[in-house]
Structure formats: structure tokens, C-alpha cells
Design a protein around this motif. Structure first.
Motif, PDB file in Angstrom:
ATOM      1  N   GLU A 224       0.697  -1.048  -0.231  1.00  0.00           N
ATOM      2  CA  GLU A 224      -0.054  -0.073  -0.113  1.00  0.00           C
ATOM      3  C   GLU A 224       0.713   1.421   0.120  1.00  0.00           C
ATOM      4  O   GLU A 224       0.332   2.365  -0.284  1.00  0.00           O
ATOM      5  CB  GLU A 224      -1.003   0.131   1.226  1.00  0.00           C
ATOM      6  CG  GLU A 224      -1.933  -1.043   1.230  1.00  0.00           C
ATOM      7  CD  GLU A 224      -2.637  -1.016   2.404  1.00  0.00           C
ATOM      8  OE1 GLU A 224      -2.377  -0.456   3.438  1.00  0.00           O
ATOM      9  OE2 GLU A 224      -3.548  -1.998   2.675  1.00  0.00           O
ATOM     10  N   HIS A 225       2.174   1.250   0.332  1.00  0.00           N
ATOM     11  CA  HIS A 225       3.120   2.236   0.490  1.00  0.00           C
ATOM     12  C   HIS A 225       4.371   1.702  -0.286  1.00  0.00           C
ATOM     13  O   HIS A 225       5.312   1.280   0.350  1.00  0.00           O
ATOM     14  CB  HIS A 225       3.420   2.515   1.661  1.00  0.00           C
ATOM     15  CG  HIS A 225       2.309   3.003   2.711  1.00  0.00           C
ATOM     16  ND1 HIS A 225       1.826   4.313   2.551  1.00  0.00           N
ATOM     17  CD2 HIS A 225       1.341   2.239   3.413  1.00  0.00           C
ATOM     18  CE1 HIS A 225       0.543   4.162   3.442  1.00  0.00           C
ATOM     19  NE2 HIS A 225       0.416   3.108   3.935  1.00  0.00           N
ATOM     20  N   PRO A 226       4.409   2.019  -1.572  1.00  0.00           N
ATOM     21  CA  PRO A 226       5.418   1.587  -2.448  1.00  0.00           C
ATOM     22  C   PRO A 226       6.907   2.076  -1.889  1.00  0.00           C
ATOM     23  O   PRO A 226       7.976   1.472  -2.254  1.00  0.00           O
ATOM     24  CB  PRO A 226       4.954   2.098  -3.834  1.00  0.00           C
ATOM     25  CG  PRO A 226       3.563   2.304  -4.004  1.00  0.00           C
ATOM     26  CD  PRO A 226       3.448   2.534  -2.459  1.00  0.00           C
ATOM     27  N   GLU A 227       6.651   3.408  -1.329  1.00  0.00           N
ATOM     28  CA  GLU A 227       7.947   3.957  -0.956  1.00  0.00           C
ATOM     29  C   GLU A 227       8.804   3.236   0.168  1.00  0.00           C
ATOM     30  O   GLU A 227       9.923   3.450   0.447  1.00  0.00           O
ATOM     31  CB  GLU A 227       7.828   5.427  -0.357  1.00  0.00           C
ATOM     32  CG  GLU A 227       7.184   5.590   0.712  1.00  0.00           C
ATOM     33  CD  GLU A 227       5.690   5.380   0.470  1.00  0.00           C
ATOM     34  OE1 GLU A 227       5.008   6.160   1.540  1.00  0.00           O
ATOM     35  OE2 GLU A 227       5.118   5.098  -0.392  1.00  0.00           O
ATOM     36  N   LEU A 228       8.017   2.312   0.892  1.00  0.00           N
ATOM     37  CA  LEU A 228       8.703   1.363   2.031  1.00  0.00           C
ATOM     38  C   LEU A 228       9.481   0.191   1.448  1.00  0.00           C
ATOM     39  O   LEU A 228       8.940  -0.464   0.317  1.00  0.00           O
ATOM     40  CB  LEU A 228       7.551   1.267   2.931  1.00  0.00           C
ATOM     41  CG  LEU A 228       6.650   2.081   3.601  1.00  0.00           C
ATOM     42  CD1 LEU A 228       5.535   1.688   4.647  1.00  0.00           C
ATOM     43  CD2 LEU A 228       7.615   3.260   4.271  1.00  0.00           C
ATOM     44  N   GLU A 229      10.489  -0.153   2.161  1.00  0.00           N
ATOM     45  CA  GLU A 229      11.108  -1.179   1.732  1.00  0.00           C
ATOM     46  C   GLU A 229      10.436  -2.632   2.435  1.00  0.00           C
ATOM     47  O   GLU A 229      10.711  -3.750   1.536  1.00  0.00           O
ATOM     48  CB  GLU A 229      12.698  -1.270   2.304  1.00  0.00           C
ATOM     49  CG  GLU A 229      13.433  -0.100   1.674  1.00  0.00           C
ATOM     50  CD  GLU A 229      14.753   0.044   1.945  1.00  0.00           C
ATOM     51  OE1 GLU A 229      15.285  -0.875   2.933  1.00  0.00           O
ATOM     52  OE2 GLU A 229      15.573   0.867   1.537  1.00  0.00           O
ATOM     53  N   ARG A 230       9.800  -2.244   3.398  1.00  0.00           N
ATOM     54  CA  ARG A 230       9.053  -3.557   4.152  1.00  0.00           C
ATOM     55  C   ARG A 230       7.783  -3.028   4.782  1.00  0.00           C
ATOM     56  O   ARG A 230       7.576  -1.670   5.008  1.00  0.00           O
ATOM     57  CB  ARG A 230      10.124  -4.285   4.982  1.00  0.00           C
ATOM     58  CG  ARG A 230      10.577  -3.447   5.862  1.00  0.00           C
ATOM     59  CD  ARG A 230      11.430  -4.145   7.129  1.00  0.00           C
ATOM     60  NE  ARG A 230      11.977  -3.230   7.925  1.00  0.00           N
ATOM     61  CZ  ARG A 230      11.412  -2.760   9.065  1.00  0.00           C
ATOM     62  NH1 ARG A 230      10.308  -3.168   9.405  1.00  0.00           N
ATOM     63  NH2 ARG A 230      12.029  -1.823  10.023  1.00  0.00           N
ATOM     64  N   ASP A 231       6.964  -3.939   5.182  1.00  0.00           N
ATOM     65  CA  ASP A 231       5.950  -3.655   6.060  1.00  0.00           C
ATOM     66  C   ASP A 231       6.560  -3.053   7.612  1.00  0.00           C
ATOM     67  O   ASP A 231       7.444  -3.512   8.036  1.00  0.00           O
ATOM     68  CB  ASP A 231       5.235  -4.740   6.458  1.00  0.00           C
ATOM     69  CG  ASP A 231       4.376  -5.449   5.347  1.00  0.00           C
ATOM     70  OD1 ASP A 231       4.069  -4.807   4.452  1.00  0.00           O
ATOM     71  OD2 ASP A 231       3.935  -6.557   5.364  1.00  0.00           O
ATOM     72  N   MET A 232       5.820  -2.095   8.052  1.00  0.00           N
ATOM     73  CA  MET A 232       6.193  -1.220   9.224  1.00  0.00           C
ATOM     74  C   MET A 232       5.248  -1.085  10.274  1.00  0.00           C
ATOM     75  O   MET A 232       3.965  -0.998   9.569  1.00  0.00           O
ATOM     76  CB  MET A 232       7.031  -0.103   8.775  1.00  0.00           C
ATOM     77  CG  MET A 232       8.129  -0.034   7.781  1.00  0.00           C
ATOM     78  SD  MET A 232       8.991   1.385   7.494  1.00  0.00           S
ATOM     79  CE  MET A 232       9.935   1.428   9.276  1.00  0.00           C
ATOM     80  N   GLN A 233       5.467  -1.002  11.390  1.00  0.00           N
ATOM     81  CA  GLN A 233       4.561  -0.867  12.471  1.00  0.00           C
ATOM     82  C   GLN A 233       4.759   0.115  13.539  1.00  0.00           C
ATOM     83  O   GLN A 233       5.984   0.200  14.122  1.00  0.00           O
ATOM     84  CB  GLN A 233       3.906  -2.030  12.968  1.00  0.00           C
ATOM     85  CG  GLN A 233       4.800  -3.000  13.497  1.00  0.00           C
ATOM     86  CD  GLN A 233       5.035  -4.223  12.042  1.00  0.00           C
ATOM     87  OE1 GLN A 233       4.399  -4.456  11.408  1.00  0.00           O
ATOM     88  NE2 GLN A 233       6.379  -4.522  12.236  1.00  0.00           N
ATOM     89  N   TYR A 234       3.926   0.771  13.885  1.00  0.00           N
ATOM     90  CA  TYR A 234       4.394   1.980  15.095  1.00  0.00           C
ATOM     91  C   TYR A 234       3.320   1.644  16.150  1.00  0.00           C
ATOM     92  O   TYR A 234       2.078   1.574  15.924  1.00  0.00           O
ATOM     93  CB  TYR A 234       4.142   3.328  14.552  1.00  0.00           C
ATOM     94  CG  TYR A 234       5.413   3.418  13.442  1.00  0.00           C
ATOM     95  CD1 TYR A 234       6.566   3.990  13.842  1.00  0.00           C
ATOM     96  CD2 TYR A 234       5.018   3.244  12.100  1.00  0.00           C
ATOM     97  CE1 TYR A 234       7.465   4.008  12.733  1.00  0.00           C
ATOM     98  CE2 TYR A 234       5.933   3.536  11.230  1.00  0.00           C
ATOM     99  CZ  TYR A 234       7.370   3.720  11.588  1.00  0.00           C
ATOM    100  OH  TYR A 234       8.189   4.051  10.615  1.00  0.00           O
ATOM    101  N   CYS A 235       3.638   1.895  17.365  1.00  0.00           N
ATOM    102  CA  CYS A 235       2.835   1.665  18.650  1.00  0.00           C
ATOM    103  C   CYS A 235       2.109   3.203  18.813  1.00  0.00           C
ATOM    104  O   CYS A 235       2.605   4.178  18.212  1.00  0.00           O
ATOM    105  CB  CYS A 235       3.761   1.667  19.902  1.00  0.00           C
ATOM    106  SG  CYS A 235       4.722   2.932  20.315  1.00  0.00           S
TER     107      CYS A 235
END
Length: 106
Positions: free
Chosen positions: A56-67
Motif C-alpha cells: 500500500e506504500h511503495p516507498e517502503l522497503e518492508r511492512d512497518m508498524q508503530y505503537c
């Protein structure tokens, strides 16, 4: 994905951890989960984590998550997540600024 994975009895179990630097916050709801999709859904729905998927976010290298303490801001008009802060002004993404979409004030 920033996650902790262990294998017990041939099954993968997960916890997820915040991608913000120096944050040690983890979501495991007090127990390990066997199903990764359930874990991610619970983290987002029950605990307010923000989960950014690479597809959903092509600029990211991988899935990410934030608290919840380190959630990334969203555009005030289109609600796109500010994964890249360049060009953001007054809470708007560059596309909404270019389109001259006014910020709705409540």
C-alpha cells in the motif's frame, strides 16, 4: 516486518514491535499468537497500532508498524500517512497542496 518470531511445536508464533528508533514497545496482548493476521488485526483495532503495508506504500522497503506513542501523522485532507515528511506543510501532503484542497477546520 519488524516482528519477533519463534517456533513451537512446528507452528510460528509472533509478537510485533514498534519500528520507531529506540522504542521497545511490543504488542502481544499478554500472550503469543499462532496466526499473524489475527495478531496484526488485534494490534490495529484493539491497541491503536499503525501498520503500514509495503504493497500500500511503495516507498517502503518492508511492512512497518508503530505503537500509539509513535504513530505517523496523516494528511489532514486525504488521510494519506506521512511516511516521507518531505514537502508536508500545515498537515497536508504535497498532492493536496498542489490540488489546493483547503484544510477543513472543526
Amino acid at each position: 516486518m519488524a516482528r519477533i518470531e519463534e517456533t513451537f511445536d512446528g507452528r510460528d508464533w509472533y509478537m510485533i514491535e514498534c519500528d520507531d528508533p529506540n522504542c521497545e514497545q511490543r504488542f502481544d496482548d499478554g500472550e503469543w499468537y499462532a496466526d499473524e493476521d489475527d495478531l496484526l488485526n488485534d494490534a490495529r483495532m484493539d491497541a491503536g497500532w499503525q501498520i503500514l503495508y509495503r504493497d500500500e506504500h511503495p516507498e517502503l522497503e518492508r511492512d512497518m508498524q508503530y505503537c500509539p506513542a509513535h504513530r505517523l501523522p496523516e494528511c489532514a485532507t486525504c488521510t494519506n500517512i506521512m511516511a516521507d515528511p518531505a514537502g508536508w506543510k500545515d498537515g497536508q501532503c504535497p498532492e493536496c497542496i498542489k490540488e489546493e484542497i483547503p484544510i477543513e477546520r472543526s
